[in-house]
Design an enzyme around this catalytic site. Structure first.
Site, PDB file in Angstrom:
ATOM      1  N   TYR A   1       9.400  -9.383 -14.424  1.00  0.00           N
ATOM      2  CA  TYR A   1       8.188  -8.636 -14.087  1.00  0.00           C
ATOM      3  C   TYR A   1       7.052  -9.024 -15.018  1.00  0.00           C
ATOM      4  CZ  TYR A   1       5.166  -4.496 -13.453  1.00  0.00           C
ATOM      5  OH  TYR A   1       4.115  -3.653 -13.208  1.00  0.00           O
TER       6      TYR A   1
ATOM      7  N   GLY B   1       0.778  -1.232   0.000  1.00  0.00           N
ATOM      8  CA  GLY B   1       0.000   0.000   0.000  1.00  0.00           C
ATOM      9  C   GLY B   1       0.806   1.276   0.000  1.00  0.00           C
ATOM     10  N   LEU B   2       2.117   1.214   0.201  1.00  0.00           N
ATOM     11  CA  LEU B   2       2.925   2.429   0.199  1.00  0.00           C
ATOM     12  C   LEU B   2       3.552   2.689  -1.163  1.00  0.00           C
ATOM     13  CD1 LEU B   2       4.696   2.227   3.679  1.00  0.00           C
ATOM     14  CD2 LEU B   2       2.586   3.411   3.037  1.00  0.00           C
ATOM     15  N   GLY B   3       3.158   1.932  -2.182  1.00  0.00           N
ATOM     16  CA  GLY B   3       3.656   2.150  -3.530  1.00  0.00           C
ATOM     17  C   GLY B   3       2.946   3.306  -4.204  1.00  0.00           C
TER      18      GLY B   3
ATOM     19  N   LEU C   1       0.471   3.538  -6.236  1.00  0.00           N
ATOM     20  CA  LEU C   1      -0.981   3.530  -6.360  1.00  0.00           C
ATOM     21  C   LEU C   1      -1.721   3.275  -5.049  1.00  0.00           C
ATOM     22  CD1 LEU C   1      -1.214   1.515  -9.685  1.00  0.00           C
ATOM     23  CD2 LEU C   1      -1.577   3.962  -9.385  1.00  0.00           C
TER      24      LEU C   1
END
Length: 369
Positions: free
Chosen positions: A191, A59-61, A63
Site C-alpha cells: 500500500y 466511490g463506495l469507499g 470517502l
C-alpha cells in the site's frame, strides 16, 4: 497499448536506421476541450454552466460518498458521478448519478470520461494497508496498474486529477515527529509503495505532460457513518462503534502508538480546497495535511469523559503494530497552511463529541446514570 513506442526517422535518409521517439498523440494537447493548467476552479468563478464535471472512482469507499455529497452541494447533483465495481446501496444509488467503472479497464474509463464530459477526476480506488498485505498481487493490480490507467486517461483528456496519498507513504527511516512534506520515503507495505509510486508518477506527468495533478497525504480518517475498511488506523473508528454499543473496546495497537488523525469533514473540505486552489499558489503537487495526533490511550481517556463505564483492553496485532510503528507520529502540514490556507476545524475533544453523539451514546450515558 498505452505506451507503445511511436518512432519516426528524423534528419536522415531511410537507409540510416536512426529512430527518435515521438510522444503518443494523446499527449499533444489537441483536444478542443483542453483545460488550462492554471484554470481557477474557485466556486465564486463558476457560472451555472461552468461547473466541473466530476468522476469519483472507488466511490463506495469511506470517502467517496461523503465527497460526492459535498461536491453535489457545490456544483449540482448531476455534475458529480460516483463509480465503483460494486453494487451501491439504495440510498447512494438514488442520491445522484452512479455508474459501473473498472479502473483496470482502460477502454471503459475512456468511454466514461468522453461520454460524460468529465473535467475533474478523484481517484479513490485502492486496497488499504492491512488488506493489501494479505493480497499483494491484487493490491499491485488495483493500486498501481489502475493508477496508470487513470493517469493516461487524465492526461489524454486534460483532466484535473486528484489522487489521495497517505501516512503509509512513509517508512521506518522517515522522520516521524514531525514528518515534513519532503523527506526519505521507504515504506514497507505494498500500500505504501503504491502511494509513493502514485505521488512520483503524478508529479512526473505534471512536468512531462502538463497534467494538473494534485495530491494530499491523508492521516488516519475518522468517519461516523462508515464501517472500518481494513486500515491500520481503523481502530479510531471502531472504538466509537464499540463504546456506544458495548461500553468496551479491544484495541489491536499498543496504548502509546501515536498517529496523525483527521475527522472526515476536515478531510473532505481539504480535498475540495486543494482542488479549487489556483495553480500558481501550489508550490508542490503533494502535500501533507493533518488536524490532530493522538494515541489509543489518549483517545480512550477522552471517550471516558462521555461514557464513564467505558473500558479499553489491548490485544496487539503484530502486523498492524509493525505498520503503525513505521508511520509518522505527527504530520508537518505547514506548506498546505501557507500555500492554500488549510486550517482544520476538529481537534480531539470535538472529534469525540461528534462521533459519540452520532452513535447515540448520550442515551447510553443517561441510562447508565
Amino acid at each position: 497499448m498505452l505506451f507503445i513506442r511511436m518512432l519516426r526517422r528524423v534528419g536522415q535518409s531511410p537507409a540510416c536506421g536512426c529512430w527518435t521517439p515521438v510522444l503518443p498523440v494523446r499527449f499533444l494537447g489537441i483536444s478542443p476541450r483542453q483545460i488550462p493548467a492554471d484554470a481557477n476552479f474557485h466556486s465564486a468563478s463558476f457560472s451555472d454552466t461552468d461547473h466541473p464535471r466530476v468522476l469519483i472512482t472507488g466511490g463506495l469507499g469511506q470517502l467517496g460518498v461523503g465527497l460526492a455529497n459535498l461536491l453535489r452541494k457545490r456544483f449540482g447533483k448531476d455534475n458529480v458521478i460516483l463509480s465503483d465495481i460494486r453494487k451501491p446501496p439504495d440510498h447512494v444509488f438514488h442520491s445522484g448519478p452512479f455508474i459501473y467503472s473498472d479502473i483496470l479497464d482502460y477502454k471503459n474509463l475512456r468511454e466514461i470520461v468522453v461520454n460524460n464530459r468529465i473535467t475533474w477526476l478523484f481517484h479513490y480506488s485502492a486496497l488499504l494497508s492491512a488488506i493489501g498485505e494479505a493480497n499483494v498481487s491484487l493490491a499491485r493490480a488495483v493500486n498501481i496498474t489502475g493508477l496508470h490507467n487513470i493517469l493516461d486517461v487524465a492526461a489524454e483528456h486534460n483532466l484535473r486529477l486528484f489522487v489521495p496519498s497517505t501516512i503509509g507513504a512513509f517508512g521506518p527511516t522517515s522522520p516521524r515527529n514531525p514528518t515534513p512534506d519532503l523527506c526519505i520515503q521507504r515504506p514497507r507495505t505494498i500500500y505504501g509503495v503504491s502511494k509513493v509510486h502514485a505521488e512520483l508518477m503524478g508529479e512526473y506527468y505534471h512536468y512531462r505532460y502538463g497534467l494538473d495533478f494534485r495530491c494530499l497525504r491523508y492521516p488516519g480518517i475518522i468517519s461516523a457513518d462508515s464501517q472500518p475498511g481494513g486500515g491500520t488506523t481503523d481502530y479510531a473508528v471502531q472504538i466509537f462503534h464499540d463504546a456506544a454499543k458495548h461500553g468496551k473496546f479491544e484495541c489491536n495497537l499498543e496504548a502509546r502508538t501515536r498517529l496523525p488523525m483527521m475527522y472526515i469533514d476536515d478531510c473532505l473540505r481539504a480535498t475540495l480546497e486543494v482542488m479549487e486552489a489556483p495553480a500558481e499558489s501550489l508550490s508542490m503537487r503533494t502535500y501533507n495535511v493533518s488536524a490532530m495526533s493522538f494515541t489509543p490511550e489518549e483517545l480512550a481517556q477522552e471517550v471516558l469523559k462521555h461514557v464513564p463505564e467505558f473500558q479499553i483492553t489491548y490485544n496487539v496485532d503484530a502486523v498492524r503494530q509493525a505498520i503503525a510503528d513505521s508511520w509518522p507520529m505527527k504530520f508537518d502540514d505547514s506548506n498546505a497552511r501557507k500555500d492554500w490556507g488549510w486550517k482544520h476545524d476538529f481537534d480531539l475533544p470535538e472529534l469525540v463529541t461528534t462521533m459519540l453523539n452520532f452513535h447515540g451514546s448520550e442515551t447510553r450515558v443517561a441510562q447508565a446514570n
